[in-house]
Design an enzyme around this catalytic site. Structure first.
Site, PDB file in Angstrom:
ATOM      1  N   LYS A 226       0.916  -1.166   0.093  1.00  0.00           N
ATOM      2  CA  LYS A 226      -0.161  -0.167   0.087  1.00  0.00           C
ATOM      3  C   LYS A 226       0.948   1.294  -0.125  1.00  0.00           C
ATOM      4  CE  LYS A 226      -3.908   2.100   2.562  1.00  0.00           C
ATOM      5  NZ  LYS A 226      -3.656   3.430   1.702  1.00  0.00           N
ATOM      6  N   GLU A 271      -1.482   4.822  -8.064  1.00  0.00           N
ATOM      7  CA  GLU A 271      -1.057   5.750  -7.182  1.00  0.00           C
ATOM      8  C   GLU A 271       0.092   6.705  -7.663  1.00  0.00           C
ATOM      9  OE1 GLU A 271      -2.405   4.846  -4.161  1.00  0.00           O
ATOM     10  OE2 GLU A 271      -1.291   6.093  -2.758  1.00  0.00           O
TER      11      GLU A 271
END
Lengths: 528, 337
Positions: A226, A271
């Site tokens: 993440k 991202e």
């Protein structure tokens, strides 16, 4: 116009988000087309009139009042539209005000002179609240605390739809949004976003607890890091290439270098990170780019960014969102072969994790200085669903950092918390000219239970030593253990550091203030 | 015309031939009090001259021995202080509020104190009295202050009940004067159910009732949850001083809608800053049109402005050919106007 001015005033004083939402919903349900669409556009700043500016209002006000009295009034009130609305002579007789749509359509077609005459005419038959609403509407800048997101949410709740359904077609719509309301009220089909580079709502993950993690069958999950960057969506279609923020704002101009390979059309989820794929830079570096609305060549070169892709939503005519993650991932891996090696696009790595023990070990190794804030677990057969569907994607953050800090200031909260001191400023020790002194390092207003909040509130009330407007300085004696995700350098804070997502972990009633942490201890946690 | 016998001094407006002060800020031998609000009616004077109502409220607030000598001077009466004749006329601000009429050396000066012209069932209306010099306040001395009909504001308050069902309607208002006026206005608008009060409201309400003002059925919001369950307050009007908004006391009300009745509520930024959900523009001070209308009625040869936004009022006087000056008196609050 009467109901619109009532709505504006209601929104202005509405104490919280839910209260605003209820005003908007009622208004959408009661207002006919096209008035409600124009109103919605005005609230979200999508409605502007080229010929109505502050200067025009100033001229109108000057013609309607004594200049010195106006200047003194403006000085006191501080808002041009409101001063003008209040000082305008009261009409001898109130006429029913024109409909909102009539006002909007007339102003759109008017030149400056005509606009001045129209506004002056309307003002002459309105009450003070309507005059205020008219001037706010005409000059833009309503400032009643309604974001685009809140407006779309109000549409969704008013018509009992999922907000994702509204978000997806929103970019296709133009005020007064007739196509939207026609669809919502069953008069036509849903507007079609195919072939358009528009924002598709993102799929979000639920937090995972340690106990739940132990139960997972890891073979059914795709595991990834993440990343601590900014979630974005890249869309390319006939009508262009666009980059959207997590909330759907168009941020293309800020990151013009993020584009798919020439000729490729589709939508990617990923991202945004600063630096290069093999050398990710700090979140602070990314923040410098996020703060800028546009990026020139120099900024792009000095402060590079790249997109770490982790999902495929659309490619050409094909909507991949209904297909399982495993198929989407396979297609992404094929595509990645064609990406130019210029470092602008990069594929998120899939980690080999077979057991919860392996997952736990990887998570324990997550480090903020590598911009990894935990693990992502995605069910391999999950479709790509808008919003935060249950049971498909999980996020498991690394353990937060912690520090013992001293409560220095408190402020009352908002909405239901408005009678409680619930917003706190906390500080750490450092060497001052006259011995140890506290310097503020964080503000925190969550993480405590209701019971703890009441105890904190009581502490504040009994220990106030100074008042600065709404802020109460308290006796520096209570320590709280804060949890936070990372520490960054900050020139904007007196302490030189900023904590990310600070929240209460525990109130340390037992701990003397002198034993709280020192600033250097916190500086040592800085992640770059 | 001779105005040399009245002058602004550190303690307040000083009446030289009577050796008296109007609404003095510090203890003096002889104080003439326009009305009983705390910033005008302070403790520690030897002798106080005021209306019966003002003296009664002062006694309740400051204790029965607040002055050695208390002299009642009611509306329409007069007494001599040496060669100066002192009289009283209603000011319409709160119960007992008076304009001070002074005649000396063939000159009449009136210190109007705080006053208003709007309807108020709880006190006698302002009476315009011709004079040579009129001393006026200017709390709302800007043309942006044009207060709506108070009954129209009360109608908005009643409409709130319908919109926010299940919630208490908490109205913040100054405990002396404004609160009783709101209650009387609610009664006038047809609300005849019990109105609930913060403890600070009880004393002033009792005095109003003793002077014959009908406020209907009132009940305190006690801390005893058993005798007054919170859900009994849903849909009810609760009055409290502004300081009680957001206090612990307010927490026991069911999800209160906080309202505030004040002239300042006209300015949205100010209303919003105070964090209330429904502003009511109801004031006990004259608004801009009423300040000007009063000058037209009283027709003084000179206007003195005590406190407030005097610049605009001076400018407006000049435009009307009225000789005007600012006294710049300090020490009088205007927060709860």
């Amino acid at each position: 116009m009467k109901s619109f001015s009532g709505l504006l005033e209601g929104l202005l004083y509405a104490p919280g988000r839910n209260s605003k939402l209820s005003w908007l919903q009622d208004w959408l349900a009661e207002t006919p087309d096209p008035d409600r669409g124009w109103g919605l556009a005005a609230l979200t700043g999508e409605l502007t009139f080229a010929h109505v500016k502050a200067g025009l209002v100033r001229e109108l006000a000057a013609a309607a009042s004594d200049p010195e009295l106006f200047a003194l009034s403006y000085d006191f009130v501080g808002d041009l539209a409101e001063t003008t609305a209040l000082i305008w002579p009261e009409p001898a007789e109130l006429a029913p005000p024109p409909r909102l749509a009539a006002i909007v359509e007339a102003l759109q077609q008017a030149n400056r002179q005509q606009a001045a005459e129209l506004i002056s005419g309307w003002l002459g038959s309105m009450d003070a609240t309507q005059r205020w609403a008219l001037l706010k509407l005409a000059t833009g800048g309503l400032r009643v605390g309604v974001s685009g997101r809140l407006a779309r949410l109000s549409v969704a709740t008013a018509f009992d739809r999922d907000i994702a359904e509204i978000e997806e077609i929103w970019p296709l719509l133009e005020p007064p949004y007739r196509a939207l309301f026609d669809w919502l009220e069953g008069r036509s089909d849903r507007p079609d976003a195919r072939g358009r580079a528009v924002f598709r709502p993102l799929m979000l993950a639920h937090p995972l607890s340690e106990e739940a993690a132990e139960q997972l069958d890891m073979t059914r999950y795709q595991t990834e890091w993440k990343w601590d960057g900014a979630r974005v969506e890249l869309a390319a279609a006939e009508d262009g290439v666009r980059l959207f923020s997590r909330s759907g704002d168009d941020i293309t101009a800020a990151f013009p270098e993020i584009v798919p390979p020439a000729g490729w059309q589709g939508t990617l989820d990923g991202e945004l990170l600063a630096g290069q794929p093999d050398a990710v830079a700090s979140f602070g570096r990314l923040q410098q780019r996020l703060n800028r609305k546009k990026a020139g060549r120099k900024l792009q070169a000095d402060n590079p960014v790249f997109l770490r892709v982790y999902d495929l939503l659309i490619e050409g005519e094909t909507d991949w969102r209904e297909k399982p993650l495993s198929a989407r991932r396979a297609r992404l891996e094929q595509l990645a072969g064609s990406w130019l090696p210029d470092g602008r696009l990069d594929l998120s790595e899939v980690l080999a994790v077979a057991t919860p023990q392996e997952l736990d070990e990887l998570r324990a190794a997550c480090r903020s200085d590598q911009l990894i804030e935990g693990m992502m677990l995605k069910l391999k057969d999950s479709p790509y669903l808008a919003g935060r569907p249950k049971g498909h994607w999980w996020k498991w953050k690394r353990d937060p950092l912690r520090a013992d800090l001293v409560i220095m200031y408190a402020q009352r909260g908002h909405g239901r918390r408005s009678s409680l001191y619930s917003d706190f400023t906390l500080g750490a020790w450092r060497d001052g000219a006259d011995g140890p002194e506290l310097v503020p390092v964080a503000k925190a207003y969550s993480g405590f239970s209701d019971q703890e909040l009441r105890a904190l509130d009581k502490f504040v009330r009994q220990n106030i030593v100074n008042r600065f407007g709404p802020v109460r300085e308290v006796e520096k004696q209570l320590v709280a253990e804060l949890a936070f995700d990372s520490v960054q350098r900050s020139s904007r804070h007196r302490s030189g550091v900023a904590l990310r997502f600070p929240r209460f972990h525990a109130v340390r009633w037992d701990k003397p203030a002198e034993e709280a942490d020192w600033l250097p201890t916190i500086e040592a946690l800085i992640g770059d | 015309m001779d105005s040399s016998w009245l002058r602004p001094a550190a303690a307040g407006l000083e009446i030289l031939p009577a050796r008296a002060f109007i609404d003095p800020l510090r203890p003096v031998d002889l104080a003439i009090i326009t009305h009983a609000h705390a910033d005008h009616a302070r403790p520690g004077h030897k002798q106080v001259i005021a209306t019966a109502q003002t003296l009664a409220i002062m006694a309740a607030r400051l204790g029965p021995d607040f002055a050695e000598t208390k002299t009642v001077l009611d509306y329409g009466e007069s007494l001599m202080l040496g060669d100066l004749r002192l009289g009283m006329a209603p000011a319409g601000h709160i119960l007992g509020s008076a304009q001070i009429i002074m005649d000396y050396n063939d000159t009449r000066i009136i210190a109007a104190g705080d006053y208003k012209r709007a309807a108020d069932p709880t006190c006698q209306p302002f009476q315009p009295v011709p004079c040579d010099i009129f001393i006026t306040e200017a709390t709302f001395g800007l043309p942006v202050f044009r207060q709506p009909d108070p009954l129209a504001e009360i109608a908005r308050l009643l409409a709130l009940r319908a919109r926010f069902q299940g919630r208490a309607i908490l109205v913040a208002a100054y405990a002396l004067g404004k609160a009783q006026r709101l209650i009387a206005l609610l009664r006038q608008a047809g609300w005849d159910e019990t109105i609930y009060l913060h403890g600070a409201m009880l004393g002033p309400c009792r005095i109003y009732q003793e002077f014959g003002v009908d406020l209907g059925d009132l009940q305190p919001v006690t801390t005893d949850r058993k005798s007054l369950p919170a859900d009994q307050l849903a849909g009810q009007f609760v009055l409290a001083p502004p300081s009680a908004l957001g206090s612990r006391w307010a927490r026991r009300l069911p999800d209160p809608v906080s309202c505030m009745a004040s002239g300042w509520m006209q300015v949205r930024a100010r209303a919003r800053q105070s964090g209330i959900e429904c502003p009511l523009v109801i004031s006990d001070h004259a608004d801009w049109p009423d300040l000007l209308a009063t000058l037209d009625e009283v027709r003084p040869r000179q206007v003195w402005v005590t406190h407030g936004r005097e610049d605009a009022l001076l400018h407006a006087c000049k435009q009307r050919g009225l000789d005007a000056r600012a006294l710049r008196l300090i020490g009088y609050e205007e927060d709860s106007a």
